[in-house]
Design a protein around this motif. Structure first.
Motif, PDB file in Angstrom:
ATOM      1  N   ILE A 145       0.938  -1.171   0.037  1.00  0.00           N
ATOM      2  CA  ILE A 145      -0.078   0.118  -0.185  1.00  0.00           C
ATOM      3  C   ILE A 145       0.915   1.188  -0.059  1.00  0.00           C
ATOM      4  O   ILE A 145       0.804   1.929  -0.786  1.00  0.00           O
ATOM      5  N   LEU A 146       1.815   1.423   1.121  1.00  0.00           N
ATOM      6  CA  LEU A 146       2.399   2.727   1.141  1.00  0.00           C
ATOM      7  C   LEU A 146       3.339   2.937  -0.101  1.00  0.00           C
ATOM      8  O   LEU A 146       3.564   4.168  -0.563  1.00  0.00           O
ATOM      9  N   ASN A 147       3.869   1.868  -0.427  1.00  0.00           N
ATOM     10  CA  ASN A 147       4.925   2.041  -1.687  1.00  0.00           C
ATOM     11  C   ASN A 147       4.093   2.254  -2.917  1.00  0.00           C
ATOM     12  O   ASN A 147       4.867   2.874  -3.856  1.00  0.00           O
ATOM     13  N   LYS A 148       2.851   1.991  -2.884  1.00  0.00           N
ATOM     14  CA  LYS A 148       2.292   1.987  -4.181  1.00  0.00           C
ATOM     15  C   LYS A 148       1.105   3.305  -4.094  1.00  0.00           C
ATOM     16  O   LYS A 148       0.715   3.684  -5.159  1.00  0.00           O
ATOM     17  N   PHE A 149       1.461   4.258  -3.146  1.00  0.00           N
ATOM     18  CA  PHE A 149       0.746   5.474  -3.189  1.00  0.00           C
ATOM     19  C   PHE A 149       1.171   6.478  -4.089  1.00  0.00           C
ATOM     20  O   PHE A 149       2.385   6.442  -4.501  1.00  0.00           O
ATOM     21  N   ASP A 150       0.382   7.118  -4.807  1.00  0.00           N
ATOM     22  CA  ASP A 150       0.781   8.219  -5.475  1.00  0.00           C
ATOM     23  C   ASP A 150       1.748   9.318  -4.774  1.00  0.00           C
ATOM     24  O   ASP A 150       1.471   9.108  -3.465  1.00  0.00           O
ATOM     25  N   GLU A 151       2.285  10.247  -5.403  1.00  0.00           N
ATOM     26  CA  GLU A 151       2.979  11.222  -4.892  1.00  0.00           C
ATOM     27  C   GLU A 151       2.102  12.317  -3.945  1.00  0.00           C
ATOM     28  O   GLU A 151       2.929  12.147  -2.605  1.00  0.00           O
ATOM     29  N   ASN A 152       1.060  12.399  -3.973  1.00  0.00           N
ATOM     30  CA  ASN A 152       0.476  13.399  -3.083  1.00  0.00           C
ATOM     31  C   ASN A 152       0.114  12.659  -1.768  1.00  0.00           C
ATOM     32  O   ASN A 152       0.038  13.016  -0.582  1.00  0.00           O
ATOM     33  N   ARG A 153      -0.552  11.171  -1.975  1.00  0.00           N
ATOM     34  CA  ARG A 153      -0.758  10.490  -0.781  1.00  0.00           C
ATOM     35  C   ARG A 153       0.486  10.263   0.078  1.00  0.00           C
ATOM     36  O   ARG A 153       0.328  10.100   1.211  1.00  0.00           O
ATOM     37  N   PHE A 154       1.501   9.917  -0.639  1.00  0.00           N
ATOM     38  CA  PHE A 154       2.713   9.467   0.291  1.00  0.00           C
ATOM     39  C   PHE A 154       3.334  10.664   1.013  1.00  0.00           C
ATOM     40  O   PHE A 154       3.331  10.571   1.936  1.00  0.00           O
ATOM     41  N   ARG A 155       3.138  11.901   0.234  1.00  0.00           N
ATOM     42  CA  ARG A 155       3.534  12.982   1.023  1.00  0.00           C
ATOM     43  C   ARG A 155       2.598  13.479   2.042  1.00  0.00           C
ATOM     44  O   ARG A 155       2.920  13.849   3.395  1.00  0.00           O
ATOM     45  N   GLN A 156       1.289  13.030   1.945  1.00  0.00           N
ATOM     46  CA  GLN A 156       0.476  13.342   3.053  1.00  0.00           C
ATOM     47  C   GLN A 156       0.656  12.383   4.214  1.00  0.00           C
ATOM     48  O   GLN A 156       0.492  13.100   5.305  1.00  0.00           O
ATOM     49  N   MET A 157       1.068  10.969   4.046  1.00  0.00           N
ATOM     50  CA  MET A 157       1.241  10.427   5.122  1.00  0.00           C
ATOM     51  C   MET A 157       2.734  10.560   5.707  1.00  0.00           C
ATOM     52  O   MET A 157       2.622  10.544   7.138  1.00  0.00           O
ATOM     53  N   LEU A 158       3.711  10.807   4.971  1.00  0.00           N
ATOM     54  CA  LEU A 158       5.064  10.998   5.477  1.00  0.00           C
ATOM     55  C   LEU A 158       5.458  12.443   5.622  1.00  0.00           C
ATOM     56  O   LEU A 158       6.730  12.529   6.023  1.00  0.00           O
ATOM     57  N   ARG A 159       4.870  13.434   5.066  1.00  0.00           N
ATOM     58  CA  ARG A 159       5.463  14.793   5.026  1.00  0.00           C
ATOM     59  C   ARG A 159       6.456  15.056   4.138  1.00  0.00           C
ATOM     60  O   ARG A 159       7.094  16.374   4.030  1.00  0.00           O
ATOM     61  N   VAL A 160       7.052  14.118   3.380  1.00  0.00           N
ATOM     62  CA  VAL A 160       7.913  14.075   2.499  1.00  0.00           C
ATOM     63  C   VAL A 160       7.439  13.517   1.115  1.00  0.00           C
ATOM     64  O   VAL A 160       6.925  12.713   0.955  1.00  0.00           O
ATOM     65  N   SER A 161       8.143  13.996  -0.036  1.00  0.00           N
ATOM     66  CA  SER A 161       8.118  13.189  -1.266  1.00  0.00           C
ATOM     67  C   SER A 161       8.685  11.943  -1.376  1.00  0.00           C
ATOM     68  O   SER A 161       9.682  11.696  -0.245  1.00  0.00           O
ATOM     69  N   LYS A 162       8.577  10.962  -2.134  1.00  0.00           N
ATOM     70  CA  LYS A 162       9.218   9.963  -2.503  1.00  0.00           C
ATOM     71  C   LYS A 162      10.822   9.992  -2.623  1.00  0.00           C
ATOM     72  O   LYS A 162      11.531   9.339  -1.782  1.00  0.00           O
ATOM     73  N   GLU A 163      11.131  10.915  -3.287  1.00  0.00           N
ATOM     74  CA  GLU A 163      12.601  11.528  -3.698  1.00  0.00           C
ATOM     75  C   GLU A 163      13.231  11.883  -2.317  1.00  0.00           C
ATOM     76  O   GLU A 163      14.313  11.459  -2.052  1.00  0.00           O
ATOM     77  N   GLN A 164      12.410  12.632  -1.682  1.00  0.00           N
ATOM     78  CA  GLN A 164      13.057  13.274  -0.324  1.00  0.00           C
ATOM     79  C   GLN A 164      13.151  12.229   0.630  1.00  0.00           C
ATOM     80  O   GLN A 164      14.165  12.112   1.460  1.00  0.00           O
ATOM     81  N   PHE A 165      12.203  11.069   0.786  1.00  0.00           N
ATOM     82  CA  PHE A 165      12.309   9.916   1.748  1.00  0.00           C
ATOM     83  C   PHE A 165      13.595   9.084   1.412  1.00  0.00           C
ATOM     84  O   PHE A 165      14.181   8.900   2.386  1.00  0.00           O
ATOM     85  N   ASN A 166      13.960   9.095  -0.042  1.00  0.00           N
ATOM     86  CA  ASN A 166      14.781   8.330  -0.277  1.00  0.00           C
ATOM     87  C   ASN A 166      16.245   8.967  -0.019  1.00  0.00           C
ATOM     88  O   ASN A 166      17.186   8.411   0.368  1.00  0.00           O
ATOM     89  N   LYS A 167      16.279  10.285  -0.068  1.00  0.00           N
ATOM     90  CA  LYS A 167      17.504  11.053   0.211  1.00  0.00           C
ATOM     91  C   LYS A 167      17.774  10.837   1.733  1.00  0.00           C
ATOM     92  O   LYS A 167      19.054  10.678   1.946  1.00  0.00           O
ATOM     93  N   ILE A 168      16.803  11.163   2.595  1.00  0.00           N
ATOM     94  CA  ILE A 168      17.032  10.759   3.931  1.00  0.00           C
ATOM     95  C   ILE A 168      17.464   9.576   4.297  1.00  0.00           C
ATOM     96  O   ILE A 168      18.226   9.356   5.234  1.00  0.00           O
ATOM     97  N   PHE A 169      16.900   8.495   3.891  1.00  0.00           N
ATOM     98  CA  PHE A 169      17.206   7.282   4.085  1.00  0.00           C
ATOM     99  C   PHE A 169      18.423   7.135   3.709  1.00  0.00           C
ATOM    100  O   PHE A 169      19.403   6.262   4.213  1.00  0.00           O
ATOM    101  N   GLU A 170      19.135   7.592   2.341  1.00  0.00           N
ATOM    102  CA  GLU A 170      20.468   7.097   2.153  1.00  0.00           C
ATOM    103  C   GLU A 170      21.622   7.933   3.212  1.00  0.00           C
ATOM    104  O   GLU A 170      22.591   7.524   3.296  1.00  0.00           O
ATOM    105  N   LEU A 171      21.198   9.179   3.714  1.00  0.00           N
ATOM    106  CA  LEU A 171      21.772   9.749   4.569  1.00  0.00           C
ATOM    107  C   LEU A 171      22.172   8.851   6.113  1.00  0.00           C
ATOM    108  O   LEU A 171      23.148   9.204   6.690  1.00  0.00           O
ATOM    109  N   ILE A 172      21.215   8.071   6.427  1.00  0.00           N
ATOM    110  CA  ILE A 172      21.129   7.563   7.704  1.00  0.00           C
ATOM    111  C   ILE A 172      21.224   6.013   7.555  1.00  0.00           C
ATOM    112  O   ILE A 172      21.568   5.457   8.837  1.00  0.00           O
TER     113      ILE A 172
END
Length: 406
Positions: A70-97
């Motif tokens: 479900i989460l990984n299949k959300f469109d960009e807007n729904r993903f951002r609504q859930m986690l407050r970041v875009s998928k690209e931003q999420f991946n950026k933070i993930f790579e940092l930590i």
């Protein structure tokens, strides 16, 4: 008033029911045998309740379906609504930590995936009110609602806090000169904008609650930030009790105590009238000022407010993205819980700066320690505690006025 545990509620229910039963039969029970029987039954029930260390709990299903299907299949807007970041931003933070030691310890094989831990923490940071309830979050992500969420949060916080020196730092002399050059036509030699805010506490602190009660009639912790013209946070101080005045918070910071480390030559910060006027802190003219004429003072104040409001925009970005900052739900019972609140705010500031590096996010969500002791309200009538005139500060303000309107 302290909350009652489930065990206390059960015991109270048993006692009340027993009292009612006794009152109902006491007049017809001449020998007292029925009363003795009821009391014996109460005694047995109490013993059973007290022998249980914990109440009956149902384990939260540990299923990866929601995350993977479900989460990984959300469109960009729904993903951002859930986690407050875009998928690209999420991946950026993930790579940092992802390679942080917190996730690579000897017992790391027992940890849930790092990306899920990050998703849980981002969801917590972006949730407020009932949506931030631990049981709801645990149910949503399929993790335990006991200590698991707390452990995950502290682990991810530790990883993000280690990024502080890379993303939340005071500009060096070269960068300060670049800021002065970029904003000279606005307010000459201004390198940043400072203001304070309150982190509202959902519950009264256990220790010394009176000191946490602020002028806004809420329990809170004080926070102060300095941002630059790009709305990047350059300095954070958080941790003082809500009753402290903004000027008092500023005077306890290294910005005030160690000015030579933060400012060069004619550089200064713009603050509202809650702050004390000085060579490194320029505030608006007060209504009872006697220097210059009234139109000159008004023009200066309008220019000053026009650009100082950037720090209010910065707070708006921060609190609209990370809605948990609107009300901290964990109760302050000791130093550890107090530090958690401080770390919570600093983590949000670090993430804010990470996301500000992406130019495509610069207009999002605008709705218009330094030391471990880590609104534009035009200070709502709250004036600086500094009642003594600062001659050097006044002289510098007049010089800045001349440069602005020459």
């Amino acid at each position: 008033m302290p909350r009652k545990s489930e065990k206390e509620k059960i015991l109270n229910y048993l006692v009340e029911n027993t009292a009612n039963d006794i009152l109902n039969i006491i007049e017809v029970d001449e020998d007292g045998e029925a009363v003795d029987k009821i009391l014996d039954e109460l005694d047995a029930n109490v013993e059973v309740v007290l022998s249980c260390r914990r109440g009956v709990e149902h384990e939260v299903p540990k299923s990866p379906v929601w995350r993977n299907e479900i989460l990984n299949k959300f469109d960009e807007n729904r993903f951002r609504q859930m986690l407050r970041v875009s998928k690209e931003q999420f991946n950026k933070i993930f790579e940092l930590i992802k390679n942080d030691p917190e996730f690579n310890k000897a017992h790391s094989s027992k940890q849930i995936p790092v990306d899920l831990q990050l998703a849980i923490v981002l969801y917590r940071l972006g949730s407020c009110g009932e949506g931030a309830a631990l049981k709801k979050i645990a149910t949503l992500f399929g993790v335990g609602d006991g200590g698991t969420l707390s452990i995950i949060t502290k682990r991810v916080f530790s990883a993000i806090l280690r990024l502080r020196d890379s993303f939340l730092f005071w500009p060096n002399e070269t960068e300060r000169s670049e800021i002065v050059h970029a904003t000279y036509s606005e307010m000459p030699f201004c390198i940043g904008y400072v203001d304070g805010t309150e982190i509202k506490l959902a519950e009264s602190p256990v220790i010394d609650p009176t000191s946490f009660f602020s002028r806004k009639h809420i329990y809170s912790i004080k926070a102060q930030i300095v941002c630059d013209y790009k709305l990047k946070i350059r300095h954070v101080m958080v941790g003082h009790v809500g009753s402290w005045h903004d000027a008092r918070v500023y005077r306890s910071s290294s910005l005030f105590l160690q000015k030579e480390k933060f400012f060069s030559s004619q550089q200064w910060l713009a603050g509202d009238s809650a702050y004390p006027l000085s060579e490194t802190m320029i505030t608006p003219f007060r209504s009872n000022a006697r220097v210059l004429d009234i139109n000159s003072r008004i023009n200066f104040n309008l220019r000053h407010s026009k650009f100082r409001v950037r720090v209010e925009h910065c707070f708006g970005l921060l609190k609209e993205r990370f809605c948990s900052l609107k009300e901290f739900r964990a109760r302050l019972i000791d130093k550890e819980s107090h530090n958690l609140c401080c770390d919570w705010f600093v983590v949000c500031c670090i993430l804010h700066n990470i996301l500000r590096e992406d130019d495509s996010t610069n207009n999002e969500y605008i709705n218009l320690d330094e030391d471990t002791t880590y609104e534009y309200t035009d200070d709502n009538g709250e004036e600086s505690e500094d009642v003594q005139p600062n001659r050097k500060g006044e002289t510098k303000r007049l010089a800045i006025h001349s440069l602005m309107f020459e």
